[in-house]
Write an enzyme that holds these catalytic residues in place. Structure first.
Site, PDB file in Angstrom:
ATOM      1  N   SER A  55     -10.376  -0.121   2.974  1.00  0.00           N
ATOM      2  CA  SER A  55      -9.667  -0.337   4.248  1.00  0.00           C
ATOM      3  C   SER A  55      -9.181   1.001   4.788  1.00  0.00           C
ATOM      4  O   SER A  55      -8.460   1.715   4.095  1.00  0.00           O
ATOM      5  CB  SER A  55      -8.447  -1.230   4.034  1.00  0.00           C
ATOM      6  OG  SER A  55      -8.825  -2.476   3.529  1.00  0.00           O
ATOM      7  N   GLU A  85      -4.694   4.220   6.188  1.00  0.00           N
ATOM      8  CA  GLU A  85      -4.319   3.857   4.811  1.00  0.00           C
ATOM      9  C   GLU A  85      -4.676   4.954   3.809  1.00  0.00           C
ATOM     10  O   GLU A  85      -3.809   5.384   3.038  1.00  0.00           O
ATOM     11  CB  GLU A  85      -4.979   2.517   4.469  1.00  0.00           C
ATOM     12  CG  GLU A  85      -4.265   1.779   3.356  1.00  0.00           C
ATOM     13  CD  GLU A  85      -4.748   2.227   2.013  1.00  0.00           C
ATOM     14  OE1 GLU A  85      -3.935   2.772   1.247  1.00  0.00           O
ATOM     15  OE2 GLU A  85      -5.937   2.043   1.713  1.00  0.00           O
ATOM     16  N   ARG A 124       0.837  -1.225   0.000  1.00  0.00           N
ATOM     17  CA  ARG A 124       0.000   0.000   0.000  1.00  0.00           C
ATOM     18  C   ARG A 124       0.863   1.263   0.000  1.00  0.00           C
ATOM     19  O   ARG A 124       0.520   2.258   0.643  1.00  0.00           O
ATOM     20  CB  ARG A 124      -0.940   0.037   1.209  1.00  0.00           C
ATOM     21  CG  ARG A 124      -2.005  -1.018   1.206  1.00  0.00           C
ATOM     22  CD  ARG A 124      -2.972  -0.826   0.028  1.00  0.00           C
ATOM     23  NE  ARG A 124      -4.147  -1.672   0.182  1.00  0.00           N
ATOM     24  CZ  ARG A 124      -4.199  -2.956  -0.142  1.00  0.00           C
ATOM     25  NH1 ARG A 124      -3.168  -3.556  -0.672  1.00  0.00           N
ATOM     26  NH2 ARG A 124      -5.313  -3.644   0.027  1.00  0.00           N
TER      27      ARG A 124
HETATM   28  N1  EPU Z   1     -11.330 -10.045  10.162  1.00  0.00           N
HETATM   29  C1  EPU Z   1     -12.119 -10.049  11.294  1.00  0.00           C
HETATM   30  N2  EPU Z   1     -13.055  -9.069  11.436  1.00  0.00           N
HETATM   31  C2  EPU Z   1     -13.255  -8.106  10.508  1.00  0.00           C
HETATM   32  C3  EPU Z   1     -12.440  -8.089   9.348  1.00  0.00           C
HETATM   33  C4  EPU Z   1     -11.487  -9.070   9.204  1.00  0.00           C
HETATM   34  O1  EPU Z   1     -11.973 -10.905  12.169  1.00  0.00           O
HETATM   35  O2  EPU Z   1     -14.119  -7.275  10.735  1.00  0.00           O
HETATM   36  C5  EPU Z   1     -10.330 -11.109   9.983  1.00  0.00           C
HETATM   37  C6  EPU Z   1     -10.740 -12.067   8.853  1.00  0.00           C
HETATM   38  O3  EPU Z   1     -11.559 -13.096   9.333  1.00  0.00           O
HETATM   39  C7  EPU Z   1      -9.409 -12.585   8.393  1.00  0.00           C
HETATM   40  C8  EPU Z   1      -8.475 -11.388   8.590  1.00  0.00           C
HETATM   41  O4  EPU Z   1      -9.120 -10.536   9.531  1.00  0.00           O
HETATM   42  O5  EPU Z   1      -8.957 -13.630   9.218  1.00  0.00           O
HETATM   43  C9  EPU Z   1      -8.175 -10.648   7.298  1.00  0.00           C
HETATM   44  O6  EPU Z   1      -9.413 -10.219   6.723  1.00  0.00           O
HETATM   45  P1  EPU Z   1      -9.649 -10.214   5.123  1.00  0.00           P
HETATM   46  O7  EPU Z   1      -9.111 -11.463   4.527  1.00  0.00           O
HETATM   47  O8  EPU Z   1     -11.051  -9.845   4.888  1.00  0.00           O
HETATM   48  O9  EPU Z   1      -8.681  -9.093   4.592  1.00  0.00           O
HETATM   49  P2  EPU Z   1      -8.269  -7.696   5.196  1.00  0.00           P
HETATM   50  O10 EPU Z   1      -6.920  -7.832   5.823  1.00  0.00           O
HETATM   51  O11 EPU Z   1      -9.375  -7.225   6.063  1.00  0.00           O
HETATM   52  C10 EPU Z   1      -7.082  -6.944   2.988  1.00  0.00           C
HETATM   53  C11 EPU Z   1      -6.960  -5.631   2.239  1.00  0.00           C
HETATM   54  C12 EPU Z   1      -8.205  -5.384   1.409  1.00  0.00           C
HETATM   55  C13 EPU Z   1      -8.354  -6.538   0.421  1.00  0.00           C
HETATM   56  C14 EPU Z   1      -8.449  -7.851   1.226  1.00  0.00           C
HETATM   57  C15 EPU Z   1      -8.466  -9.049   0.317  1.00  0.00           C
HETATM   58  C16 EPU Z   1      -5.534  -4.164   3.541  1.00  0.00           C
HETATM   59  C17 EPU Z   1      -5.460  -2.986   4.469  1.00  0.00           C
HETATM   60  N3  EPU Z   1      -6.751  -4.541   3.179  1.00  0.00           N
HETATM   61  O12 EPU Z   1      -8.178  -6.799   3.901  1.00  0.00           O
HETATM   62  O13 EPU Z   1      -8.003  -4.177   0.660  1.00  0.00           O
HETATM   63  O14 EPU Z   1      -9.516  -6.389  -0.371  1.00  0.00           O
HETATM   64  O15 EPU Z   1      -7.284  -7.993   2.079  1.00  0.00           O
HETATM   65  O16 EPU Z   1      -7.183  -9.221  -0.228  1.00  0.00           O
HETATM   66  O17 EPU Z   1      -4.505  -4.693   3.176  1.00  0.00           O
HETATM   67  C18 EPU Z   1      -8.383  -1.841   0.550  1.00  0.00           C
HETATM   68  O18 EPU Z   1      -7.170  -1.696   0.567  1.00  0.00           O
HETATM   69  O19 EPU Z   1      -9.167  -0.855   0.540  1.00  0.00           O
HETATM   70  C19 EPU Z   1      -8.941  -3.183   0.657  1.00  0.00           C
HETATM   71  C20 EPU Z   1     -10.248  -3.404   0.760  1.00  0.00           C
END
Ligand code: EPU
Length: 338
Positions: A238, A333, A165
Protein backbone atom coordinates in the site's frame (compact mmCIF):
# COMPACT_ATOMS: atom_id res chain seq x y z
CA UNK A 1 33.62 -9.78 10.42
CA UNK A 2 32.23 -6.69 8.72
CA UNK A 3 32.82 -5.83 5.09
CA UNK A 4 31.96 -2.23 4.27
CA UNK A 5 31.33 -1.38 0.61
CA UNK A 6 31.17 2.11 -0.85
CA UNK A 7 29.04 3.34 -3.74
CA UNK A 8 26.83 0.25 -3.41
CA UNK A 9 23.83 -0.42 -5.68
CA UNK A 10 20.65 -0.90 -3.61
CA UNK A 11 18.27 -1.92 -6.42
CA UNK A 12 18.07 -5.48 -5.09
CA UNK A 13 17.62 -4.30 -1.49
CA UNK A 14 14.32 -2.43 -1.87
CA UNK A 15 11.17 -4.05 -3.25
CA UNK A 16 10.30 -0.95 -5.32
CA UNK A 17 13.65 -1.59 -7.09
CA UNK A 18 14.70 2.06 -6.82
CA UNK A 19 18.13 2.31 -8.46
CA UNK A 20 19.67 3.95 -5.38
CA UNK A 21 23.35 4.14 -4.55
CA UNK A 22 24.50 3.95 -0.92
CA UNK A 23 27.58 5.91 0.16
CA UNK A 24 28.43 2.92 2.40
CA UNK A 25 26.74 -0.48 2.71
CA UNK A 26 27.28 -3.45 4.98
CA UNK A 27 25.56 -6.61 6.16
CA UNK A 28 25.09 -7.33 9.85
CA UNK A 29 24.97 -11.11 10.37
CA UNK A 30 26.02 -11.16 13.99
CA UNK A 31 25.20 -8.74 16.80
CA UNK A 32 28.75 -9.13 18.10
CA UNK A 33 29.83 -6.99 15.11
CA UNK A 34 27.61 -4.11 16.23
CA UNK A 35 30.24 -2.26 18.35
CA UNK A 36 32.69 -2.24 15.41
CA UNK A 37 29.95 -1.01 13.07
CA UNK A 38 28.84 1.71 15.49
CA UNK A 39 32.49 2.85 15.85
CA UNK A 40 32.73 3.19 12.07
CA UNK A 41 29.45 5.15 11.95
CA UNK A 42 30.48 7.51 14.77
CA UNK A 43 34.02 8.01 13.46
CA UNK A 44 32.71 9.06 10.03
CA UNK A 45 29.68 10.88 11.49
CA UNK A 46 27.28 9.00 9.21
CA UNK A 47 23.51 8.97 9.00
CA UNK A 48 22.44 5.32 9.08
CA UNK A 49 19.59 3.43 7.49
CA UNK A 50 18.90 -0.03 8.97
CA UNK A 51 17.06 -2.21 6.46
CA UNK A 52 15.46 -5.63 6.52
CA UNK A 53 13.51 -6.71 3.43
CA UNK A 54 13.38 -3.12 2.10
CA UNK A 55 9.66 -3.56 1.44
CA UNK A 56 8.50 -0.26 2.89
CA UNK A 57 11.05 2.17 1.49
CA UNK A 58 11.17 4.78 -1.22
CA UNK A 59 14.86 5.52 -1.74
CA UNK A 60 16.43 8.59 -3.32
CA UNK A 61 19.00 8.11 -6.11
CA UNK A 62 21.86 8.85 -3.72
CA UNK A 63 21.66 7.55 -0.16
CA UNK A 64 24.22 9.35 1.97
CA UNK A 65 25.70 7.65 5.05
CA UNK A 66 25.67 3.95 5.84
CA UNK A 67 22.99 1.43 4.87
CA UNK A 68 23.01 -1.66 7.10
CA UNK A 69 21.24 -4.82 5.93
CA UNK A 70 20.26 -6.73 9.06
CA UNK A 71 20.55 -10.49 8.56
CA UNK A 72 20.68 -11.85 12.12
CA UNK A 73 18.86 -15.17 12.50
CA UNK A 74 17.22 -17.21 15.25
CA UNK A 75 13.81 -18.33 16.51
CA UNK A 76 13.78 -19.33 20.16
CA UNK A 77 11.01 -20.49 22.50
CA UNK A 78 11.63 -18.53 25.70
CA UNK A 79 8.52 -19.33 27.73
CA UNK A 80 5.83 -21.97 27.54
CA UNK A 81 2.66 -21.87 29.65
CA UNK A 82 -0.65 -23.72 29.43
CA UNK A 83 -2.27 -21.22 27.09
CA UNK A 84 0.51 -19.31 25.39
CA UNK A 85 4.16 -19.14 24.43
CA UNK A 86 6.73 -16.40 24.07
CA UNK A 87 8.87 -16.70 20.95
CA UNK A 88 11.96 -14.55 20.52
CA UNK A 89 12.84 -13.91 16.89
CA UNK A 90 15.95 -12.22 15.50
CA UNK A 91 15.36 -9.11 13.39
CA UNK A 92 16.82 -10.59 10.20
CA UNK A 93 14.40 -13.51 9.95
CA UNK A 94 12.03 -13.41 6.97
CA UNK A 95 8.46 -12.49 8.02
CA UNK A 96 6.54 -15.06 5.99
CA UNK A 97 8.97 -17.84 7.00
CA UNK A 98 8.21 -16.99 10.63
CA UNK A 99 4.44 -17.15 10.01
CA UNK A 100 4.88 -20.57 8.37
CA UNK A 101 7.17 -21.81 11.14
CA UNK A 102 4.65 -20.80 13.84
CA UNK A 103 1.76 -22.45 11.99
CA UNK A 104 3.74 -25.70 11.65
CA UNK A 105 4.55 -25.62 15.37
CA UNK A 106 0.98 -24.77 16.43
CA UNK A 107 1.83 -21.33 17.79
CA UNK A 108 -1.23 -19.36 16.70
CA UNK A 109 -1.99 -15.72 15.97
CA UNK A 110 0.09 -14.76 12.96
CA UNK A 111 -1.98 -16.54 10.25
CA UNK A 112 -3.77 -13.38 9.01
CA UNK A 113 -0.39 -11.75 8.40
CA UNK A 114 0.84 -14.42 5.98
CA UNK A 115 2.75 -13.40 2.85
CA UNK A 116 3.54 -9.85 3.96
CA UNK A 117 6.93 -9.07 2.40
CA UNK A 118 9.79 -8.01 4.65
CA UNK A 119 11.70 -8.97 7.77
CA UNK A 120 10.72 -9.56 11.39
CA UNK A 121 12.71 -6.52 12.56
CA UNK A 122 10.74 -4.24 10.27
CA UNK A 123 7.35 -5.56 11.37
CA UNK A 124 6.97 -3.33 14.48
CA UNK A 125 8.21 -0.20 12.68
CA UNK A 126 5.12 0.25 10.56
CA UNK A 127 2.99 -2.05 12.72
CA UNK A 128 2.20 -4.32 9.78
CA UNK A 129 -1.42 -5.30 9.52
CA UNK A 130 -3.80 -7.22 7.30
CA UNK A 131 -7.20 -8.92 7.39
CA UNK A 132 -8.21 -7.66 10.81
CA UNK A 133 -4.92 -8.26 12.67
CA UNK A 134 -2.04 -5.91 13.47
CA UNK A 135 1.34 -7.20 14.62
CA UNK A 136 1.03 -4.93 17.70
CA UNK A 137 -1.70 -7.33 18.93
CA UNK A 138 0.91 -10.13 19.12
CA UNK A 139 4.07 -8.35 20.28
CA UNK A 140 5.02 -8.77 23.92
CA UNK A 141 8.19 -6.68 23.74
CA UNK A 142 10.90 -5.51 21.38
CA UNK A 143 14.65 -5.59 22.02
CA UNK A 144 16.53 -2.63 20.58
CA UNK A 145 19.85 -0.87 20.65
CA UNK A 146 19.15 2.78 21.44
CA UNK A 147 21.75 4.92 19.67
CA UNK A 148 20.89 7.91 21.92
CA UNK A 149 21.69 6.16 25.20
CA UNK A 150 24.20 3.80 23.55
CA UNK A 151 22.67 0.79 25.25
CA UNK A 152 20.48 -2.24 24.67
CA UNK A 153 16.93 -1.61 25.89
CA UNK A 154 13.85 -3.81 26.17
CA UNK A 155 10.69 -1.98 25.16
CA UNK A 156 7.33 -3.30 26.33
CA UNK A 157 4.37 -3.22 23.97
CA UNK A 158 3.06 0.09 25.38
CA UNK A 159 6.52 1.71 25.11
CA UNK A 160 6.43 1.09 21.34
CA UNK A 161 3.43 3.48 20.97
CA UNK A 162 1.82 1.41 18.26
CA UNK A 163 -0.89 2.96 16.10
CA UNK A 164 -2.29 2.25 12.62
CA UNK A 165 0.83 1.72 10.39
CA UNK A 166 2.83 3.68 12.96
CA UNK A 167 5.08 3.32 16.03
CA UNK A 168 7.71 5.13 18.07
CA UNK A 169 10.31 3.50 15.78
CA UNK A 170 8.75 4.97 12.64
CA UNK A 171 8.57 8.42 14.22
CA UNK A 172 12.25 8.35 15.29
CA UNK A 173 14.09 7.13 12.19
CA UNK A 174 17.67 6.01 12.83
CA UNK A 175 17.44 6.07 16.62
CA UNK A 176 16.50 2.49 17.46
CA UNK A 177 18.07 -0.64 15.97
CA UNK A 178 15.55 -3.43 16.45
CA UNK A 179 17.50 -6.58 17.29
CA UNK A 180 14.73 -9.04 18.28
CA UNK A 181 10.97 -9.15 18.58
CA UNK A 182 9.28 -11.26 21.27
CA UNK A 183 5.85 -12.50 20.21
CA UNK A 184 3.13 -13.78 22.51
CA UNK A 185 1.35 -16.54 20.62
CA UNK A 186 -1.55 -18.75 21.59
CA UNK A 187 -1.66 -22.52 21.89
CA UNK A 188 -5.39 -22.51 21.16
CA UNK A 189 -6.37 -21.41 17.67
CA UNK A 190 -9.07 -18.79 17.35
CA UNK A 191 -10.13 -17.85 13.80
CA UNK A 192 -10.27 -14.14 12.96
CA UNK A 193 -12.14 -13.86 9.69
CA UNK A 194 -14.51 -10.92 10.07
CA UNK A 195 -12.65 -9.02 7.31
CA UNK A 196 -15.05 -8.99 4.36
CA UNK A 197 -12.59 -10.07 1.64
CA UNK A 198 -11.38 -13.00 3.76
CA UNK A 199 -14.86 -14.17 4.76
CA UNK A 200 -15.98 -13.78 1.14
CA UNK A 201 -13.20 -16.05 -0.10
CA UNK A 202 -13.91 -18.70 2.58
CA UNK A 203 -17.63 -18.64 1.72
CA UNK A 204 -16.95 -18.83 -2.02
CA UNK A 205 -14.75 -21.91 -1.48
CA UNK A 206 -17.35 -23.45 0.84
CA UNK A 207 -14.81 -23.73 3.68
CA UNK A 208 -16.63 -24.32 6.97
CA UNK A 209 -13.84 -25.75 9.13
CA UNK A 210 -11.88 -22.66 10.11
CA UNK A 211 -8.53 -24.19 11.04
CA UNK A 212 -5.34 -22.11 11.27
CA UNK A 213 -4.18 -23.71 8.02
CA UNK A 214 -7.48 -22.74 6.32
CA UNK A 215 -7.12 -19.09 7.38
CA UNK A 216 -3.44 -19.06 6.33
CA UNK A 217 -4.35 -20.53 2.92
CA UNK A 218 -7.22 -18.07 2.48
CA UNK A 219 -5.01 -15.07 3.31
CA UNK A 220 -2.35 -16.26 0.88
CA UNK A 221 -4.96 -16.76 -1.87
CA UNK A 222 -6.63 -13.37 -1.31
CA UNK A 223 -3.30 -11.53 -1.23
CA UNK A 224 -2.08 -13.30 -4.37
CA UNK A 225 -5.30 -12.39 -6.18
CA UNK A 226 -5.00 -8.67 -5.39
CA UNK A 227 -1.42 -7.72 -4.63
CA UNK A 228 1.49 -7.96 -7.05
CA UNK A 229 4.51 -10.06 -6.06
CA UNK A 230 7.37 -7.54 -5.69
CA UNK A 231 9.81 -10.07 -7.17
CA UNK A 232 7.85 -10.00 -10.41
CA UNK A 233 6.58 -6.41 -10.36
CA UNK A 234 8.47 -4.09 -7.98
CA UNK A 235 6.20 -2.36 -5.43
CA UNK A 236 6.04 -1.38 -1.76
CA UNK A 237 2.55 -2.66 -0.91
CA UNK A 238 0.00 0.00 0.00
CA UNK A 239 1.53 3.30 -1.04
CA UNK A 240 -0.94 5.41 1.00
CA UNK A 241 -2.48 4.99 4.43
CA UNK A 242 -6.24 4.70 4.63
CA UNK A 243 -7.17 8.26 5.66
CA UNK A 244 -9.16 8.95 8.81
CA UNK A 245 -11.65 11.83 8.52
CA UNK A 246 -14.01 13.48 11.03
CA UNK A 247 -17.60 12.25 11.34
CA UNK A 248 -18.83 15.56 9.86
CA UNK A 249 -16.54 15.27 6.86
CA UNK A 250 -17.68 11.68 6.30
CA UNK A 251 -21.37 12.61 6.55
CA UNK A 252 -20.93 15.29 3.93
CA UNK A 253 -19.01 12.93 1.59
CA UNK A 254 -21.66 10.25 2.07
CA UNK A 255 -24.36 12.56 0.71
CA UNK A 256 -22.60 12.48 -2.65
CA UNK A 257 -21.03 9.00 -2.45
CA UNK A 258 -23.40 6.74 -0.46
CA UNK A 259 -21.47 3.63 -1.56
CA UNK A 260 -18.11 4.89 -0.16
CA UNK A 261 -16.42 2.11 1.93
CA UNK A 262 -15.89 3.24 5.53
CA UNK A 263 -14.78 1.73 8.82
CA UNK A 264 -15.18 3.01 12.39
CA UNK A 265 -11.97 4.38 13.91
CA UNK A 266 -11.09 5.84 17.32
CA UNK A 267 -10.34 9.21 15.69
CA UNK A 268 -13.35 9.36 13.33
CA UNK A 269 -14.10 7.36 10.18
CA UNK A 270 -11.46 5.50 8.19
CA UNK A 271 -11.90 5.63 4.40
CA UNK A 272 -10.40 3.25 1.82
CA UNK A 273 -7.61 5.09 0.01
CA UNK A 274 -7.72 2.42 -2.73
CA UNK A 275 -11.39 3.22 -3.40
CA UNK A 276 -10.78 6.99 -3.50
CA UNK A 277 -7.89 6.56 -5.96
CA UNK A 278 -9.86 4.06 -8.03
CA UNK A 279 -12.80 6.49 -8.28
CA UNK A 280 -10.41 9.09 -9.70
CA UNK A 281 -9.62 6.67 -12.53
CA UNK A 282 -6.04 5.77 -11.57
CA UNK A 283 -6.28 1.99 -11.45
CA UNK A 284 -4.06 0.55 -14.21
CA UNK A 285 -2.62 4.01 -14.99
CA UNK A 286 0.59 3.48 -16.98
CA UNK A 287 3.55 5.79 -17.38
CA UNK A 288 6.86 5.15 -19.09
CA UNK A 289 8.56 3.70 -16.00
CA UNK A 290 5.99 3.59 -13.18
CA UNK A 291 2.27 3.13 -12.76
CA UNK A 292 -0.71 2.09 -10.62
CA UNK A 293 -1.42 -1.62 -10.28
CA UNK A 294 -4.22 -2.90 -12.50
CA UNK A 295 -6.09 -4.71 -9.70
CA UNK A 296 -5.35 -2.54 -6.66
CA UNK A 297 -5.25 1.25 -6.92
CA UNK A 298 -3.43 1.55 -3.58
CA UNK A 299 -0.25 -0.03 -4.99
CA UNK A 300 2.23 1.93 -7.12
CA UNK A 301 4.48 -0.21 -9.28
CA UNK A 302 7.86 0.31 -10.89
CA UNK A 303 7.66 -1.61 -14.15
CA UNK A 304 10.68 -0.20 -15.99
CA UNK A 305 13.49 1.11 -13.80
CA UNK A 306 11.69 4.19 -12.49
CA UNK A 307 13.44 6.22 -9.82
CA UNK A 308 12.34 8.29 -6.85
CA UNK A 309 11.39 11.30 -8.99
CA UNK A 310 9.06 9.17 -11.16
CA UNK A 311 7.35 7.73 -8.10
CA UNK A 312 7.12 11.13 -6.36
CA UNK A 313 5.59 12.71 -9.45
CA UNK A 314 2.96 9.98 -9.78
CA UNK A 315 2.22 9.99 -6.07
CA UNK A 316 1.78 13.79 -6.04
CA UNK A 317 -0.55 13.65 -9.05
CA UNK A 318 -2.67 10.99 -7.32
CA UNK A 319 -2.80 12.94 -4.06
CA UNK A 320 -3.81 16.10 -5.90
CA UNK A 321 -6.61 14.43 -7.84
CA UNK A 322 -8.01 12.73 -4.71
CA UNK A 323 -7.88 16.07 -2.90
CA UNK A 324 -9.56 17.93 -5.78
CA UNK A 325 -12.41 15.43 -5.89
CA UNK A 326 -12.94 14.47 -2.23
CA UNK A 327 -11.05 17.16 -0.23
CA UNK A 328 -9.22 14.28 1.49
CA UNK A 329 -5.45 14.46 1.96
CA UNK A 330 -3.65 11.15 1.39
CA UNK A 331 -0.54 10.35 3.40
CA UNK A 332 2.30 8.23 2.02
CA UNK A 333 2.73 4.93 3.85
CA UNK A 334 6.27 3.72 2.96
CA UNK A 335 9.19 5.66 4.38
CA UNK A 336 10.90 8.09 1.99
CA UNK A 337 14.67 8.05 2.60
CA UNK A 338 16.38 10.44 2.79
N1 EPU B 1 -10.98 -0.75 -3.28
C1 EPU B 1 -11.38 -0.30 -4.52
N2 EPU B 1 -10.44 -0.21 -5.51
C2 EPU B 1 -9.15 -0.57 -5.33
C3 EPU B 1 -8.74 -1.03 -4.05
C4 EPU B 1 -9.67 -1.11 -3.05
O1 EPU B 1 -12.54 0.05 -4.74
O2 EPU B 1 -8.39 -0.45 -6.28
C5 EPU B 1 -11.99 -0.87 -2.21
C6 EPU B 1 -12.28 -2.35 -1.90
O3 EPU B 1 -13.29 -2.85 -2.72
C7 EPU B 1 -12.72 -2.27 -0.46
C8 EPU B 1 -11.88 -1.13 0.11
O4 EPU B 1 -11.45 -0.36 -1.01
O5 EPU B 1 -14.08 -1.90 -0.37
C9 EPU B 1 -10.69 -1.62 0.92
O6 EPU B 1 -9.89 -2.46 0.10
P1 EPU B 1 -9.15 -3.77 0.69
O7 EPU B 1 -10.06 -4.51 1.59
O8 EPU B 1 -8.52 -4.47 -0.44
O9 EPU B 1 -8.05 -3.19 1.66
P2 EPU B 1 -7.14 -1.91 1.56
O10 EPU B 1 -7.72 -0.84 2.42
O11 EPU B 1 -6.95 -1.59 0.12
C10 EPU B 1 -5.66 -2.64 3.59
C11 EPU B 1 -4.18 -2.55 3.92
C12 EPU B 1 -3.43 -3.67 3.24
C13 EPU B 1 -3.99 -5.00 3.73
C14 EPU B 1 -5.50 -5.03 3.39
C15 EPU B 1 -6.16 -6.26 3.97
C16 EPU B 1 -3.66 -0.22 4.34
C17 EPU B 1 -3.03 1.04 3.81
N3 EPU B 1 -3.66 -1.25 3.51
O12 EPU B 1 -5.78 -2.43 2.18
O13 EPU B 1 -2.05 -3.59 3.65
O14 EPU B 1 -3.35 -6.09 3.11
O15 EPU B 1 -6.16 -3.89 3.99
O16 EPU B 1 -6.25 -6.11 5.36
O17 EPU B 1 -4.11 -0.22 5.46
C18 EPU B 1 0.12 -2.81 3.11
O18 EPU B 1 0.07 -2.13 4.13
O19 EPU B 1 1.11 -2.76 2.33
C19 EPU B 1 -1.04 -3.60 2.73
C20 EPU B 1 -1.10 -4.27 1.58
Amino acid sequence: MLTIHSGYDLTAFNTLAMPAKAQFFTELNDLSDLPELLDFIVQHDLATLWIGGGSNLVLADEVPGCVVHILTKGIELISDSKESVLVKVAAGENWHDLVTHCLENERFGLENLALIPGSVGASPVQNIGAYGVEVADLIDRVEVFDTFSNSFVVMGNADCQFAYRDSLFKRNPGRFIITSVIFKLSKQFEAKCSYAALQGWLDAQGIKELSAQAIFDAVVAVRQSKLPNPELLPNAGSFFKNPVVSNECFESLRQTYPEMPNYPDAAGIKLAAGWLIDQCGWKGHYRERVGVHKDQALVLVNHAGGSRSDIDELSNDIKQSVFDRFSVQLEQEPIAYP
